[in-house]
Design a protein around this motif. Structure first.
Motif, PDB file in Angstrom:
ATOM      1  N   SER A   1      39.573  50.031  44.937  1.00  0.00           N
ATOM      2  CA  SER A   1      38.470  50.988  44.845  1.00  0.00           C
ATOM      3  C   SER A   1      38.997  52.381  44.508  1.00  0.00           C
ATOM      4  O   SER A   1      38.361  53.131  43.760  1.00  0.00           O
ATOM      5  N   LEU A   2      40.166  52.724  45.023  1.00  0.00           N
ATOM      6  CA  LEU A   2      40.724  54.057  44.842  1.00  0.00           C
ATOM      7  C   LEU A   2      41.047  54.344  43.382  1.00  0.00           C
ATOM      8  O   LEU A   2      40.838  55.459  42.894  1.00  0.00           O
ATOM      9  N   ILE A   3      41.573  53.354  42.667  1.00  0.00           N
ATOM     10  CA  ILE A   3      41.998  53.609  41.279  1.00  0.00           C
ATOM     11  C   ILE A   3      41.169  52.807  40.281  1.00  0.00           C
ATOM     12  O   ILE A   3      41.613  52.568  39.147  1.00  0.00           O
ATOM     13  N   ASP A   4      39.971  52.394  40.697  1.00  0.00           N
ATOM     14  CA  ASP A   4      39.015  51.770  39.776  1.00  0.00           C
ATOM     15  C   ASP A   4      39.592  50.539  39.079  1.00  0.00           C
ATOM     16  O   ASP A   4      39.585  50.427  37.844  1.00  0.00           O
ATOM     17  N   ALA A   5      40.122  49.615  39.858  1.00  0.00           N
ATOM     18  CA  ALA A   5      40.594  48.341  39.325  1.00  0.00           C
ATOM     19  C   ALA A   5      39.605  47.248  39.717  1.00  0.00           C
ATOM     20  O   ALA A   5      38.864  47.382  40.699  1.00  0.00           O
ATOM     21  N   GLN A   6      39.581  46.171  38.932  1.00  0.00           N
ATOM     22  CA  GLN A   6      38.649  45.076  39.224  1.00  0.00           C
ATOM     23  C   GLN A   6      39.301  43.926  39.998  1.00  0.00           C
ATOM     24  O   GLN A   6      38.613  42.985  40.387  1.00  0.00           O
ATOM     25  N   GLY A   7      40.573  43.984  40.210  1.00  0.00           N
ATOM     26  CA  GLY A   7      41.245  42.924  40.949  1.00  0.00           C
ATOM     27  C   GLY A   7      42.608  43.374  41.422  1.00  0.00           C
ATOM     28  O   GLY A   7      43.176  44.355  40.909  1.00  0.00           O
ATOM     29  N   GLY A   8      43.142  42.676  42.381  1.00  0.00           N
ATOM     30  CA  GLY A   8      44.464  43.013  42.895  1.00  0.00           C
ATOM     31  C   GLY A   8      45.076  41.843  43.636  1.00  0.00           C
ATOM     32  O   GLY A   8      44.390  40.873  43.991  1.00  0.00           O
ATOM     33  N   TYR A   9      46.364  41.905  43.863  1.00  0.00           N
ATOM     34  CA  TYR A   9      47.068  40.804  44.528  1.00  0.00           C
ATOM     35  C   TYR A   9      48.335  41.343  45.188  1.00  0.00           C
ATOM     36  O   TYR A   9      48.826  42.423  44.854  1.00  0.00           O
ATOM     37  N   VAL A  10      48.858  40.555  46.144  1.00  0.00           N
ATOM     38  CA  VAL A  10      50.148  40.826  46.782  1.00  0.00           C
ATOM     39  C   VAL A  10      50.963  39.549  46.710  1.00  0.00           C
ATOM     40  O   VAL A  10      50.487  38.470  47.088  1.00  0.00           O
ATOM     41  N   ALA A  11      52.186  39.645  46.212  1.00  0.00           N
ATOM     42  CA  ALA A  11      53.109  38.509  46.135  1.00  0.00           C
ATOM     43  C   ALA A  11      54.329  38.816  46.992  1.00  0.00           C
ATOM     44  O   ALA A  11      54.901  39.901  46.906  1.00  0.00           O
ATOM     45  N   LEU A  12      54.718  37.857  47.842  1.00  0.00           N
ATOM     46  CA  LEU A  12      55.836  38.056  48.763  1.00  0.00           C
ATOM     47  C   LEU A  12      56.880  36.970  48.575  1.00  0.00           C
ATOM     48  O   LEU A  12      56.590  35.879  48.087  1.00  0.00           O
TER      49      LEU A  12
ATOM     50  N   VAL B   1      42.698  39.802  31.090  1.00  0.00           N
ATOM     51  CA  VAL B   1      43.620  40.731  31.748  1.00  0.00           C
ATOM     52  C   VAL B   1      44.068  41.797  30.757  1.00  0.00           C
ATOM     53  O   VAL B   1      44.445  41.499  29.622  1.00  0.00           O
ATOM     54  N   ARG B   2      44.015  43.050  31.193  1.00  0.00           N
ATOM     55  CA  ARG B   2      44.478  44.132  30.339  1.00  0.00           C
ATOM     56  C   ARG B   2      45.425  45.050  31.124  1.00  0.00           C
ATOM     57  O   ARG B   2      46.548  44.709  31.378  1.00  0.00           O
ATOM     58  N   SER B   3      44.957  46.208  31.511  1.00  0.00           N
ATOM     59  CA  SER B   3      45.828  47.189  32.169  1.00  0.00           C
ATOM     60  C   SER B   3      46.266  46.679  33.541  1.00  0.00           C
ATOM     61  O   SER B   3      45.482  46.045  34.263  1.00  0.00           O
TER      62      SER B   3
ATOM     63  N   ILE C   1      44.712  45.234  38.625  1.00  0.00           N
ATOM     64  CA  ILE C   1      44.437  44.875  37.241  1.00  0.00           C
ATOM     65  C   ILE C   1      43.063  45.415  36.841  1.00  0.00           C
ATOM     66  O   ILE C   1      42.112  45.389  37.633  1.00  0.00           O
ATOM     67  N   ARG C   2      42.993  45.875  35.613  1.00  0.00           N
ATOM     68  CA  ARG C   2      41.708  46.163  34.980  1.00  0.00           C
ATOM     69  C   ARG C   2      41.450  45.082  33.933  1.00  0.00           C
ATOM     70  O   ARG C   2      42.285  44.836  33.060  1.00  0.00           O
ATOM     71  N   PHE C   3      40.272  44.456  34.030  1.00  0.00           N
ATOM     72  CA  PHE C   3      39.917  43.360  33.143  1.00  0.00           C
ATOM     73  C   PHE C   3      38.972  43.842  32.043  1.00  0.00           C
ATOM     74  O   PHE C   3      38.205  44.787  32.224  1.00  0.00           O
ATOM     75  N   ARG C   4      39.018  43.166  30.915  1.00  0.00           N
ATOM     76  CA  ARG C   4      38.073  43.438  29.843  1.00  0.00           C
ATOM     77  C   ARG C   4      36.738  42.792  30.211  1.00  0.00           C
ATOM     78  O   ARG C   4      36.658  41.569  30.385  1.00  0.00           O
ATOM     79  N   GLU C   5      35.702  43.631  30.301  1.00  0.00           N
ATOM     80  CA  GLU C   5      34.410  43.110  30.720  1.00  0.00           C
ATOM     81  C   GLU C   5      33.645  42.500  29.554  1.00  0.00           C
ATOM     82  O   GLU C   5      32.940  41.496  29.728  1.00  0.00           O
ATOM     83  N   HIS C   6      33.749  43.080  28.364  1.00  0.00           N
ATOM     84  CA  HIS C   6      33.064  42.566  27.181  1.00  0.00           C
ATOM     85  C   HIS C   6      34.051  42.541  26.030  1.00  0.00           C
ATOM     86  O   HIS C   6      35.039  43.280  25.996  1.00  0.00           O
TER      87      HIS C   6
ATOM     88  N   GLU D   1      33.809  43.681  23.152  1.00  0.00           N
ATOM     89  CA  GLU D   1      33.904  44.904  22.376  1.00  0.00           C
ATOM     90  C   GLU D   1      34.316  46.109  23.199  1.00  0.00           C
ATOM     91  O   GLU D   1      34.429  47.210  22.671  1.00  0.00           O
ATOM     92  N   LYS D   2      34.510  45.930  24.498  1.00  0.00           N
ATOM     93  CA  LYS D   2      34.813  47.077  25.352  1.00  0.00           C
ATOM     94  C   LYS D   2      36.118  46.850  26.103  1.00  0.00           C
ATOM     95  O   LYS D   2      36.193  45.994  26.987  1.00  0.00           O
ATOM     96  N   GLU D   3      37.121  47.608  25.744  1.00  0.00           N
ATOM     97  CA  GLU D   3      38.413  47.527  26.404  1.00  0.00           C
ATOM     98  C   GLU D   3      38.444  48.485  27.594  1.00  0.00           C
ATOM     99  O   GLU D   3      37.901  49.591  27.513  1.00  0.00           O
ATOM    100  N   PRO D   4      39.078  48.092  28.727  1.00  0.00           N
ATOM    101  CA  PRO D   4      39.157  48.999  29.876  1.00  0.00           C
ATOM    102  C   PRO D   4      40.121  50.145  29.611  1.00  0.00           C
ATOM    103  O   PRO D   4      41.007  50.054  28.756  1.00  0.00           O
ATOM    104  N   GLN D   5      39.926  51.245  30.335  1.00  0.00           N
ATOM    105  CA  GLN D   5      40.832  52.383  30.220  1.00  0.00           C
ATOM    106  C   GLN D   5      42.208  52.012  30.780  1.00  0.00           C
ATOM    107  O   GLN D   5      42.315  51.324  31.796  1.00  0.00           O
ATOM    108  N   PRO D   6      43.274  52.431  30.150  1.00  0.00           N
ATOM    109  CA  PRO D   6      44.607  52.178  30.726  1.00  0.00           C
ATOM    110  C   PRO D   6      44.832  53.057  31.957  1.00  0.00           C
ATOM    111  O   PRO D   6      44.197  54.100  32.111  1.00  0.00           O
ATOM    112  N   PHE D   7      45.719  52.608  32.817  1.00  0.00           N
ATOM    113  CA  PHE D   7      46.088  53.410  33.983  1.00  0.00           C
ATOM    114  C   PHE D   7      46.910  54.609  33.531  1.00  0.00           C
ATOM    115  O   PHE D   7      47.567  54.575  32.483  1.00  0.00           O
ATOM    116  N   THR D   8      46.869  55.665  34.329  1.00  0.00           N
ATOM    117  CA  THR D   8      47.592  56.889  34.000  1.00  0.00           C
ATOM    118  C   THR D   8      48.777  57.081  34.938  1.00  0.00           C
ATOM    119  O   THR D   8      48.928  56.367  35.939  1.00  0.00           O
TER     120      THR D   8
END
Length: 646
Positions: free
Chosen positions: A144-155, A223-225, A244-249, A251-258
């Motif tokens: 929510s903090l960095i506007d991502a649509q998904g996340g994961y933790v790998a150990l 999967v994109r950014s 991760i930021r995913f492509r929703e459509h 024709e619409k690419e998600p913004q890259p992370f900064t």
């Protein structure tokens, strides 16, 4: 132009990010010029390009660069006049200032959200929740903090078929929720690269990374950014966290992370790593505490944890059994006195108070159970050294059944010893001694030959010696005393030596006695004291056979000094190794073969000596082997005998 400025101000107020503001700026410029427009911008943290209208090619452009190096360039779809250039320049200057303000506003808002998130995360860390809950909560917050649509933790977790050196996705949320449970190789995945190198990855298209494969992601075609950061702990990198930021459509690419997103994300990753380390430490501490509790509870040794005043805080199962209690709750908060524990030395409260100096107390106690049964226990009370706790540990060793068994074993071992000795001399004592003596006497009286007389006297003398052996055997095998008597130690030693000398001479072992005075006297049970000497001499004989001295030697000596009677038994054997000296008095411990000894001889000696107030210990002998020293209190001149209770 005033309308365009108003539009820029309104756009700056409602823009959620800098690219959105520049899109509004392009639209304002298009309205001002009544022509399609393309804007390119390059800031300190991010850059991009936006268009307004059906822009195909630019006929003219206007560019500005501020003092910090920010640059904005506008391309118009028609030629620009001098007034047009002036208006565009003014709009770009104002737009650039507003873009800076938008960026600062967004950064402040993000920092506020980050601060709030870190505070909430810290609360969870102090609460030390389960690892799964901690990870799921933090992943929801960081996406929510960095506007991502998904996340994961790998150990780094092996088990359940996971090969060594692989990562397991233990938590995933949002559009990456199907990623949970995936196994990622360390050497063939982008996440594995982050763990190997310890460096974060920021990419605008995670599927194009050189070590990425379709199997690395769910919804791989969308999967994109991606941001992937290592989880650093004191023990190294234990895994990675990714958003991760995913492509929703299409024709619409998600913004890259900064870069700013990366800074926030790595800060959160550090917090998550600390939380994982704390959570794992708490889990390990709980597991260790549970194991320690299970070990204490399963211990056959009765153990009780008490406060400095003797009130029971914890009691294991063996402790409940020795106190005759049905459950631990029936002992909680009760005093040891109230549970039936009593001492014959100092009062219990004085013993407990004296443990503050760290020195343990060892002694014998009696536990009277609710049923009236009395248990005789060895007891050790000590403080919990190194834990800084005022509580005391009370360890009991129930000797009741052992003492009963030892008394039976004394009788059995005595019979075994008598049987062994009798077997050695049976050939001599079973001959018709009386007939031999009578014939020898007749031979001596009926002959005037001096040599015959001397021979007859020798026969009589040897027969008398055999008779003395028989008498010694009878004394050893007589019924055990039940009351203390005055025992002459020298006579006891002579009886044992008389029996063993002739048998051991055939085995090239010499038995030597060094007895002081007429005979020091002690007070005790004669049969048990005889058993002590027999056991020590038997052990010395066995040890002497393993020595290098020829002939081997066993020496038994007595002394009387200052109210004490000392008996020493030396052998010329190889001695007792230092590694086992602390165990030689333990019941059933023996260095003999399985058919040579039960391991109870020295344990019985120690018990018998202790019951008459004496001491027994081991020293090195001048004969080269071991020396066992027994000190017994000398008997008083007058004594009133009574029943001895063990």
């Amino acid at each position: 132009m005033s309308d365009s400025i108003a539009a820029l101000l309104a756009a700056a107020e409602r823009a959620e990010n800098v690219p959105a503001f520049w899109r509004a700026a392009a639209q304002a410029l298009e309205a001002e010029l009544r022509a399609p427009v393309r804007l390119t911008y390059r800031g300190l943290a991010e850059s991009g390009e936006v268009t307004a209208g059906a822009f195909t090619a630019g006929a003219a452009s206007v560019a500005i660069t501020d003092a910090d190096g920010r640059r904005v360039e506008a391309f118009a779809g028609r030629p620009l006049s001098e007034p047009d250039v002036s208006r565009v320049h003014g709009l770009l200057v104002n737009a650039n200032h507003l873009a800076v303000m938008v960026g600062k506003r967004i950064a402040l808002e993000r920092e506020r959200r980050l601060g709030t998130f870190i505070v909430e995360l810290s609360r969870w860390l102090f609460a030390a929740p389960e690892t799964e809950l901690l990870l799921r909560y933090t992943m929801q917050g960081v996406t929510s903090l960095i506007d991502a649509q998904g996340g994961y933790v790998a150990l780094r977790e092996a088990g359940g078929g996971v090969p060594p050196g692989a990562l397991t996705v233990v938590t995933s949320i949002g559009m990456a929720q199907d990623f949970e449970g995936h196994v990622l190789p360390l050497d063939k995945s982008t996440t594995g690269r982050v763990v190997r190198t310890g460096e974060a990855v920021m990419t605008s298209d995670a599927t194009t990374e050189p070590d990425a494969s379709e199997a690395d992601w769910t919804n791989a075609e969308r999967v994109r950014s991606a941001l992937i950061a290592p989880l650093h702990t004191s023990s190294g990198v234990i895994g990675a966290i990714g958003v991760i930021r995913f492509r929703e459509h299409a024709e619409k690419e998600p913004q890259p992370f900064t870069i700013t997103d990366l800074h926030y994300f790595t800060a959160v990753a550090a917090q998550i790593a600390g939380g994982l380390e704390l959570s794992q430490a708490v889990a390990a501490a709980r597991a260790a505490a549970n194991r320690a509790g299970a070990m204490v509870n399963a211990s056959p040794l009765p153990l009780a944890l008490v406060d400095p005043y003797g009130r029971v805080q914890q009691l294991n199962e063996a402790g409940r059994a020795v106190f005759g209690l049905a459950s631990e709750t029936s002992a909680g908060g009760k005093h040891l006195d109230g549970l039936g524990l009593s001492t014959s030395e100092l009062p219990l409260h004085a013993i407990l108070a004296g443990r503050k100096d760290g020195e343990p107390w060892n002694g014998r106690v009696v536990v009277t159970q609710p049923s009236g049964d009395r248990r005789l226990c060895d007891c050790t009370i000590t403080n919990l050294t190194g834990l800084g706790s005022p509580h005391l540990l009370v360890a009991l060793y129930d000797r009741t059944d052992e003492l009963r068994t030892q008394r039976e074993m004394i009788a059995r071992e005595k019979l075994a010893t008598v049987g062994e000795i009798a077997g050695g001399v049976a050939h001599e004592v079973n001959n018709p001694l009386a007939a031999i003596r009578m014939e020898a006497e007749l031979l001596g009286r009926g002959s005037s030959d001096p040599e015959v007389g001397a021979a007859a006297s020798t026969i009589v003398r040897e027969v008398d010696r055999a008779a003395r052996i028989v008498r010694s055997l009878l004394r050893l095998a007589r019924r055990a005393d039940s009351t203390p008597v005055r025992v002459n130690i020298n006579e006891l030693i002579r009886d044992v030596a008389e029996i063993r000398q002739r048998v051991l001479r055939a085995e090239n072992i010499e038995v030597v006695t060094a007895l002081e005075g007429e005979g020091p006297v002690v007070l005790g049970l004669g049969q048990e004291l005889q058993q002590v000497v027999i056991n020590l001499v038997t052990n010395a004989e066995h040890a002497a056979k393993g020595g290098t001295r020829t002939p081997a030697m066993v020496r038994v000596a007595s002394q009387e000094r200052g109210g004490w009677v000392r008996v020493t038994v030396d052998d010329s054997g190889p001695g007792v190794p230092a590694s086992i000296r602390h165990r030689i008095f333990d019941p059933f411990f023996t260095t003999k073969g399985p058919d040579e000894g039960s391991g109870l001889g020295l344990s019985i000696c120690q018990r018998v000596v202790a019951e008459v107030g004496g001491k027994i210990w081991l020293e090195d002998s001048d004969l080269g082997g071991a020396r066992f020293v027994v000190e017994l209190p000398a008997a008083p001149e007058r004594v009133e005998t009574g029943t001895v209770i063990a």
